[in-house]
Each structure stands twice: as structure tokens, then as C-alpha cells.
Design an enzyme around this catalytic site. Structure first.
Site, PDB file in Angstrom:
ATOM      1  N   SER A  16       0.836  -1.215   0.000  1.00 38.89           N
ATOM      2  CA  SER A  16       0.000   0.000   0.000  1.00 38.89           C
ATOM      3  C   SER A  16       0.871   1.266   0.000  1.00 38.89           C
ATOM      4  O   SER A  16       0.507   2.266  -0.619  1.00 38.89           O
ATOM      5  CB  SER A  16      -0.982  -0.009   1.177  1.00 38.89           C
ATOM      6  OG  SER A  16      -0.312   0.166   2.401  1.00 38.89           O
ATOM      7  N   MET A  91      10.660  -7.165   3.661  1.00 40.60           N
ATOM      8  CA  MET A  91      10.922  -7.883   4.913  1.00 40.60           C
ATOM      9  C   MET A  91      12.189  -8.721   4.862  1.00 40.60           C
ATOM     10  O   MET A  91      12.177  -9.892   5.224  1.00 40.60           O
ATOM     11  CB  MET A  91       9.728  -8.787   5.240  1.00 40.60           C
ATOM     12  CG  MET A  91       8.401  -8.065   5.308  1.00 40.60           C
ATOM     13  SD  MET A  91       8.381  -6.816   6.599  1.00 40.60           S
ATOM     14  CE  MET A  91       8.226  -7.871   8.014  1.00 40.60           C
ATOM     15  N   ARG A  92      13.265  -8.154   4.391  1.00 44.78           N
ATOM     16  CA  ARG A  92      14.492  -8.957   4.269  1.00 44.78           C
ATOM     17  C   ARG A  92      15.663  -8.132   4.781  1.00 44.78           C
ATOM     18  O   ARG A  92      15.733  -6.919   4.507  1.00 44.78           O
ATOM     19  CB  ARG A  92      14.692  -9.299   2.789  1.00 44.78           C
ATOM     20  CG  ARG A  92      15.740 -10.321   2.510  1.00 44.78           C
ATOM     21  CD  ARG A  92      15.450 -11.014   1.204  1.00 44.78           C
ATOM     22  NE  ARG A  92      14.333 -11.957   1.353  1.00 44.78           N
ATOM     23  CZ  ARG A  92      14.477 -13.228   1.725  1.00 44.78           C
ATOM     24  NH1 ARG A  92      15.655 -13.741   1.945  1.00 44.78           N
ATOM     25  NH2 ARG A  92      13.428 -14.002   1.862  1.00 44.78           N
ATOM     26  N   HIS A 110       9.077   3.111   8.505  1.00 44.85           N
ATOM     27  CA  HIS A 110       8.942   2.244   9.681  1.00 44.85           C
ATOM     28  C   HIS A 110       7.775   2.755  10.538  1.00 44.85           C
ATOM     29  O   HIS A 110       7.678   3.959  10.791  1.00 44.85           O
ATOM     30  CB  HIS A 110      10.250   2.285  10.479  1.00 44.85           C
ATOM     31  CG  HIS A 110      10.252   1.364  11.652  1.00 44.85           C
ATOM     32  ND1 HIS A 110      10.426   0.005  11.521  1.00 44.85           N
ATOM     33  CD2 HIS A 110      10.084   1.610  12.972  1.00 44.85           C
ATOM     34  CE1 HIS A 110      10.363  -0.546  12.728  1.00 44.85           C
ATOM     35  NE2 HIS A 110      10.159   0.404  13.616  1.00 44.85           N
ATOM     36  N   ALA A 174      -1.209   7.615   7.791  1.00 44.02           N
ATOM     37  CA  ALA A 174      -0.160   8.645   7.942  1.00 44.02           C
ATOM     38  C   ALA A 174       1.081   8.287   7.125  1.00 44.02           C
ATOM     39  O   ALA A 174       1.727   9.156   6.533  1.00 44.02           O
ATOM     40  CB  ALA A 174       0.187   8.803   9.422  1.00 44.02           C
TER      41      ALA A 174
HETATM   42  C1  GRF Z   1       4.111  -0.679   6.728  1.00 42.72           C
HETATM   43  O1  GRF Z   1       3.506  -0.556   7.946  1.00 42.72           O
HETATM   44  C2  GRF Z   1       5.525  -0.205   6.796  1.00 42.72           C
HETATM   45  O2  GRF Z   1       5.726   0.795   7.737  1.00 42.72           O
HETATM   46  C3  GRF Z   1       6.266  -1.436   7.257  1.00 42.72           C
HETATM   47  O3  GRF Z   1       5.610  -2.492   6.613  1.00 42.72           O
HETATM   48  C4  GRF Z   1       4.273  -2.119   6.297  1.00 42.72           C
HETATM   49  C5  GRF Z   1       4.093  -2.317   4.828  1.00 42.72           C
HETATM   50  O4  GRF Z   1       2.774  -2.144   4.413  1.00 42.72           O
HETATM   51  N1  GRF Z   1       7.658  -1.309   6.958  1.00 42.72           N
HETATM   52  P1  GRF Z   1       2.441  -2.032   2.865  1.00 42.72           P
HETATM   53  O5  GRF Z   1       2.975  -3.299   2.194  1.00 42.72           O
HETATM   54  O6  GRF Z   1       3.124  -0.821   2.339  1.00 42.72           O
HETATM   55  O7  GRF Z   1       0.965  -1.941   2.769  1.00 42.72           O
END
Ligand code: GRF
Length: 320
Positions: A16, A91-92, A110, A174
Site C-alpha cells: 500500500s 521484509m528482508r 517504519h 499517515a
Molecule cells: C508498513 O507498515 C511499513 O511501515 C512497514 O511495513 C508495512 C508495509 O505495508 N515497513 P504495505 O505493504 O506498504 O501496505
């Protein structure tokens, strides 16, 4: 129109934040374009969304590729002439060499007010601590997890009765605004006259016996003693719609100027306002400015304009 920075977005999941950046980039005056979306999981739903939006997508499977995942990704980033990378739910853990290669050109978002709550589990940690405010942070990526320079943050109130899911949903709203705004500001510096002039000034003033002085209202830099100093660099700001933002330096003469302009018309130009002089314009409002190259031009121009007592010293130091 000034060139846009070519942005790559790396994701692992729903994407997103990626979507928010794609839609922000559709504004006519946005300073970045999303040139590539990739990630570590070919099934990440965000990749399908990016494809549907007509963005180039590279599907890589980190599980099957192993360490060559990073090689393949790096090759694709190079091939797509990427200037800057935004991680969005990627996520790596990133290898140090990759971070070093992209230093200053790799950002992450983050879901906490860093330095609070690094890593995973940020919402639960915030609720457990009884914080009344949480938020999101965009930061440069450094080898230390979620520890790089903070570019900006946005606060989000924690409501009574919030759970991790409701808090995450609000922080995400946000995040979508913050990410696009920070990238616009950070990447937009490459089109900002004051930022560019500041950077040129740092390089110019690092040379011996130099000072700042405006020339026809534009920042410039002189060398020599105050009674006989001479300009060796002058900023140029889209004068009569010509040249964009640039620095003028002295080249060796009309022949060299013609050759340079012919070889690299997107970098060099002849500042018409200065008539048939040896000032050449080097365009700087571009995402890929080679600042070492600018520094060497400033030095050359300094050598051309500095009094012999100074140039002798610098040349002697070079030979040393
Ligand atoms: C978000 O909350 C971002 O802050 C974190 O992982 C989530 C990713 O969400 N690093 P999306 O894939 O961008 O919807």
C-alpha cells in the site's frame, strides 16, 4: 521540464505504501517516477497492483535464488538506471555491501517514532508502554537495523481502546502521506537552487584563499587577496530560460567549450549572457550529478584564475 529521479520500490507484501508512491508520482510536477517495482516474493500482492498500473515489475524469489537474489536485483537496478530505492514493507535483511553501494540513496518507512521500537512488533510495544502518541518514520538505511538518519516523522495519536490492528490501520494512513512527502522533499533537492548552490559553495570554499561574493545577484566564489581577487565559479539560475540550474567555470577556450557541448549537450552549455568568454555552464539540476567531477572543474577553474603564488603551491602539493 527538469529530469525526474528514477525510483525503484522494493516490497514483500500488499504494497500500500508502494501504491501511495505510484499515485503521488503521477502529479505533473512530482520530482520522481517509479521506474521499477521488485521484491523478494513473486506472489506479493503489491507486484500485481504495480503491473496493473503499467510499472515495470521484476519478480524475484529470494528463497530459491539464495545469495544470487542480491546480484540479480543489483543488475536489474543498474539496467533500469535507478537513482534511488524506497523500501516499502520489504521484509528482508539487506547485506552491508548493498547498503554501502546505495548509501544516501536507500530509504525505508517504519511504523514507529524511531528511535523507539525498532524491528517488528512496534504496535504492541507502543501499546504495552502506554504511549499516547505513536507514528511513522522515514529514514535512510544504514547497516544498523532501523538506525539510519531520520528524514522525517509523523505523529499519530493512540486512542483509548486501540489494539495493534486499529493503531496499525491509522498509522498506515499517515505513512502513505509521509512517504510521498519525504521523497518529494529529499529527491527534490536536486532541483533546488539553494541546496545546489550550498553544495557548490562547500566545494569552492574548500580551495585555498577563496570567498563567497555575489555576481549580478547570483552566488559566486572568488580567489586571491581581497584587493585583486577574481571569480572562478558563479551560479546560474535558469537565466532567460537557458541552462536550468548550473555552475559557470572557466574552461580553456572556445574550442574546448564547443567539444564539450557537442559531446554532452545535457551537461554543458554556453552561457549566452557572458558573450564569447571562456565561462562554460555545467548543469546541476539533475538526479545524477557527479559531484567529484564538479569538484575537479572548480579546481581547474580555480587554477586558471588564482594568482601564481597560490597555483604554485597547489601544483607543488600535487607533485608531492
Ligand atoms: C508498513 O507498515 C511499513 O511501515 C512497514 O511495513 C508495512 C508495509 O505495508 N515497513 P504495505 O505493504 O506498504 O501496505
Amino acid at each position: 521540464m527538469a529530469e525526474r529521479s528514477r525510483l525503484a520500490i522494493l516490497i514483500s507484501g500488499r504494497g500500500s505504501n508502494m501504491a501511495a508512491l505510484i499515485y503521488a508520482s503521477r502529479a505533473d510536477d512530482c520530482c520522481f517516477e517509479v521506474a521499477l517495482v521488485s521484491g523478494d516474493r513473486p506472489a506479493a500482492p503489491g507486484l500485481a497492483l504495480a503491473e496493473a498500473e503499467g510499472i515495470d515489475v521484476l519478480k524475484l524469489d529470494a528463497k530459491t535464488l539464495g545469495p544470487s537474489f542480491w546480484t540479480e536485483l543489483s543488475e536489474a537496478l543498474e539496467k533500469a538506471e535507478i537513482d534511488f530505492i524506497a523500501l516499502a514493507g520489504f521484509m528482508r535483511i539487506i547485506p552491508d555491501e548493498f547498503v554501502a553501494r546505495w548509501e544516501g540513496r536507500l530509504v525505508n518507512i517504519h511504523p514507529s517514532l524511531l528511535p523507539k521500537y525498532k524491528g517488528l512488533g512496534t504496535y504492541d510495544a507502543c501499546l504495552a508502554a502506554g504511549d499516547i502518541v505513536s507514528g511513522a518514520t522515514v529514514h535512510l538505511v544504514s547497516p544498523d537495523l532501523d538506525g539510519g538518519e531520520i528524514l522525517d516523522q509523523v505523529e499519530v495519536a493512540v486512542l483509548p481502546g486501540d489494539n495493534a490492528e486499529s493503531l496499525a490501520d491509522r498509522i498506515l494512513i499517515a505513512e502513505h502521506q509521509l512517504y510521498a512527502r519525504v521523497l518529494e522533499q529529499y529527491l527534490g533537492r536536486t532541483r533546488d537552487f539553494d541546496w545546489i548552490a550550498g553544495r557548490v559553495g562547500q566545494l569552492a570554499l574548500a580551495l585555498p584563499e577563496t570567498r563567497s561574493k555575489t555576481s549580478h545577484g547570483s552566488p559566486g566564489w572568488k580567489v586571491g587577496s581581497p584587493s585583486s581577487d577574481k571569480f572562478f565559479a558563479i551560479m546560474w539560475n535558469n537565466h532567460h530560460g537557458e541552462g536550468g540550474i548550473a555552475v559557470l567555470v572557466k574552461c580553456s577556450g572556445q574550442d574546448e567549450m564547443a567539444q564539450l557541448i557537442e559531446a554532452e549537450p545535457e551537461t554543458y552549455f554556453r552561457p549566452a549572457y557572458y558573450g564569447p568568454s571562456d565561462w562554460i555552464g555545467i548543469r546541476l539540476d539533475r538526479p545524477k550529478v557527479d559531484w567529484d567531477h564538479v569538484a575537479s572543474w572548480l579546481r581547474r577553474s580555480w587554477l586558471a584564475m588564482a594568482p601564481a603564488r597560490l597555483t604554485k603551491l597547489l601544483r607543488a602539493a600535487d607533485e608531492f
